[in-house]
Scaffold this active site. Structure first.
Site, PDB file in Angstrom:
ATOM      1  CE1 TYR A  69      -3.064  -2.990   0.419  1.00 45.89           C
ATOM      2  CE2 TYR A  69      -3.667  -2.185   2.588  1.00 45.89           C
ATOM      3  CZ  TYR A  69      -3.831  -3.093   1.565  1.00 45.89           C
ATOM      4  OH  TYR A  69      -4.761  -4.090   1.700  1.00 45.89           O
ATOM      5  CG  HIS A  71      -0.869  -8.737   0.608  1.00 42.61           C
ATOM      6  ND1 HIS A  71      -0.505  -7.422   0.429  1.00 42.61           N
ATOM      7  CD2 HIS A  71      -2.216  -8.736   0.580  1.00 42.61           C
ATOM      8  CE1 HIS A  71      -1.588  -6.667   0.308  1.00 42.61           C
ATOM      9  NE2 HIS A  71      -2.647  -7.454   0.383  1.00 42.61           N
TER      10      HIS A  71
END
Length: 280
Positions: A52, A110
């Site tokens: 991010y 992730h």
């Protein structure tokens, strides 16, 4: 007024609020202000990821917040390109340096990236980081049961949580049942979906009208009653408060079934199937 959010206890003892703040695309000064407003409203779980590119924003918001660091639950995630053991060790350290934090409360892999087939190495790095005090609890995102079974078989350590795509158009009933049977918490990413079909759905709107609540509140209450932790993203203080104001009503069995019945086989937002999807 600060809203009190119920908590659940993970299989390693860490307590998590049942609603947290998603921070995808929250960056810079505006991102810091958005996160601080959420904390002031009562959020204590803040979700982020290396990819991010906002771990620094998260850390700055933590430092500026009036709430002590130890009362916040900060999450980040290991990206696919750094899943070998040595790269994962370095990346965890880099995540902490970016945020200027001494530890993460929750750190997740992730995606499994099965073609790459290094997620067990990455998991071993997370295990060591936890032993070293850099992480309080370790988990995964988007892992299928076979991936998690392999982690436990080869390392002896079970994830505390699996963050998966979960919303009314993709209710993940089979996966959630497996999590429950194996004492792994379910966390929902994109809990409100990113589709107009959900936020303007007639079925959910009727339920919302019956309770005098917004569609978002109905969906987030649905997550809560499913036993899932949700992490809706919002930069609006008013919407942030709305999203956690769901503990003064409940959905009946029929309403829960109606929402769950909206699921469909092709309900994934971007068709990201963990069995084949590879994250960079």
């Amino acid at each position: 007024m600060v809203q009190l959010i119920p908590e659940i206890t993970l299989n390693d003892g860490l307590k998590l609020p049942v609603i947290g703040l998603g921070t995808y695309k929250l960056k810079g000064k505006e991102g810091v202000n958005s996160i601080i407003s959420a904390v002031e409203s009562g959020y204590r779980l803040i979700d982020s990821a290396y990819n991010y590119e906002n771990e620094g924003t998260i850390g700055e918001a933590v430092r500026r917040s009036a709430v002590p660091r130890e009362e916040l639950i900060i999450t980040s995630k290991l990206p696919g390109r750094y899943q070998t053991y040595e790269k994962a060790v370095t990346t965890i350290q880099e995540s902490l340096y970016r945020a200027n934090l001494d530890y993460y409360d929750l750190y997740l892999i992730h995606w499994p990236n099965p073609k790459q087939d290094t997620y067990v190495e990455a998991w071993q790095a997370l295990i060591e980081a936890k032993k070293s005090g850099l992480i309080r609890s370790i988990g995964v995102c988007n892992f299928l049961p076979e991936h998690m079974e392999r982690l436990e078989k080869e390392t002896g350590a079970k994830p505390s949580i699996n963050q998966i795509e979960l919303h009314p158009l993709y209710n993940q009933a089979t996966q959630r049942k497996w999590h429950e049977e194996n004492n792994i918490a379910t966390e929902s990413w994109s809990p409100l979906a990113r589709a107009i079909q959900v936020l303007q759905n007639d079925t959910i709107q009727k339920i919302a009208d019956n309770h005098n609540k917004s569609i978002s509140q109905i969906i987030l209450r649905w997550h809560y009653q499913l036993g899932a932790i949700s992490i809706p993203k919002s930069s609006s203080p008013a919407r942030q408060l709305e999203n956690i104001s769901i503990f003064d009503f409940s959905l009946n069995e029929s309403e829960m079934s109606m929402i769950s019945g909206l699921t469909r086989p092709d309900g994934r937002i971007n068709h990201q199937d963990p069995a084949i999807y590879e994250e960079f």
